[in-house]
Design a protein around this motif. Structure first.
Motif, PDB file in Angstrom:
ATOM      1  N   ILE A  16     -20.804  99.951  33.169  1.00 28.62           N
ATOM      2  CA  ILE A  16     -20.115 100.486  31.990  1.00 28.62           C
ATOM      3  C   ILE A  16     -19.145  99.450  31.423  1.00 28.62           C
ATOM      4  O   ILE A  16     -19.025  99.289  30.212  1.00 28.62           O
ATOM      5  CB  ILE A  16     -19.372 101.804  32.338  1.00 28.62           C
ATOM      6  N   HIS A  17     -18.474  98.747  32.300  1.00 30.34           N
ATOM      7  CA  HIS A  17     -17.454  97.776  31.877  1.00 30.34           C
ATOM      8  C   HIS A  17     -18.073  96.509  31.281  1.00 30.34           C
ATOM      9  O   HIS A  17     -17.592  95.995  30.270  1.00 30.34           O
ATOM     10  CB  HIS A  17     -16.555  97.410  33.062  1.00 30.34           C
ATOM     11  N   LYS A  24     -24.697 100.641  29.631  1.00 31.39           N
ATOM     12  CA  LYS A  24     -23.446 101.416  29.606  1.00 31.39           C
ATOM     13  C   LYS A  24     -23.753 102.899  29.396  1.00 31.39           C
ATOM     14  O   LYS A  24     -23.187 103.760  30.082  1.00 31.39           O
ATOM     15  CB  LYS A  24     -22.539 100.914  28.494  1.00 31.39           C
ATOM     16  N   SER A  28     -23.167 105.762  32.232  1.00 32.76           N
ATOM     17  CA  SER A  28     -22.280 106.886  31.893  1.00 32.76           C
ATOM     18  C   SER A  28     -22.990 108.214  32.124  1.00 32.76           C
ATOM     19  O   SER A  28     -22.401 109.163  32.660  1.00 32.76           O
ATOM     20  CB  SER A  28     -21.838 106.795  30.428  1.00 32.76           C
TER      21      SER A  28
END
Length: 185
Positions: A16-17, A24, A28
């Motif tokens: 995600i980062h 991402k 999520s």
């Protein structure tokens, strides 16, 4: 190697980062789905526990009274064996847990089918409770040399075990007429 749950969370948080947009979004979604399933299961279990809390406490109490009075009976009769006590208690505990799970499953299935499951729910919970409670009363009868519980009370337990009819515990009409404990004049 580490904990697989922590590894799963860390990998998805890293994705995600620092991952591409599709990564991402997928990470999520995975984290949200896993936590939603866990929350849903936790909510269902909490709801069931709160609904059944009193019965669970009563059933647990009956199991421990059965254990205590069973030990006392065997000490009185000089037949106590720690191994038999432990084996018997674990067997009874396993039977009660399995029986409770199966009766809850039956009740859930009947309620999903829009059938009136009140009778079945009462009968199965009574049957489940009578297993340790009936043994407790038998042990109390031995310890009290037959003075308690009464023979009529034990016959009702026995009749329920044979017929599965909860009406054996219903107060009869003539028992309810004289409630002030004074003889009729």
């Amino acid at each position: 190697m580490g904990n697989p749950i922590i590894t799963f969370i860390v990998r998805n948080l890293i994705s995600i980062h620092s991952g591409p947009v599709y990564s991402k979004m997928f990470s999520s979604l995975k984290l949200a789905a896993v936590s939603a399933v866990g929350l849903s299961l936790s909510e269902r279990f909490s709801e069931w526990y709160l609904e059944s809390q009193l019965f669970i406490v009563l059933l647990t109490g009956a199991l421990f009274f059965d254990l205590g009075f069973g030990i006392a009976k065997h000490l009185k009769l000089h037949t106590f064996s720690f191994k038999k006590m432990l084996t018997g208690f674990m067997t009874k505990l396993g039977v009660v847990i399995a029986g409770y799970f199966l009766t809850e499953a039956f009740i859930q299935i009947l309620s999903d089918a829009d059938l009136d499951s009140v009778y079945f729910k009462v009968a199965t919970k009574l049957m489940l409770f009578i297993y340790p409670a009936g043994n407790t009363f038998v042990n109390i009868g031995i310890l009290s040399n037959g003075k308690f519980p009464s023979e009529g009370f034990m016959k009702r337990f026995d009749k329920f075990n044979k017929t599965f009819d909860v009406m054996v515990f219903k107060q009869k009409e003539d028992e309810s007429k004289n409630t002030d404990n004074n003889p009729s004049e």
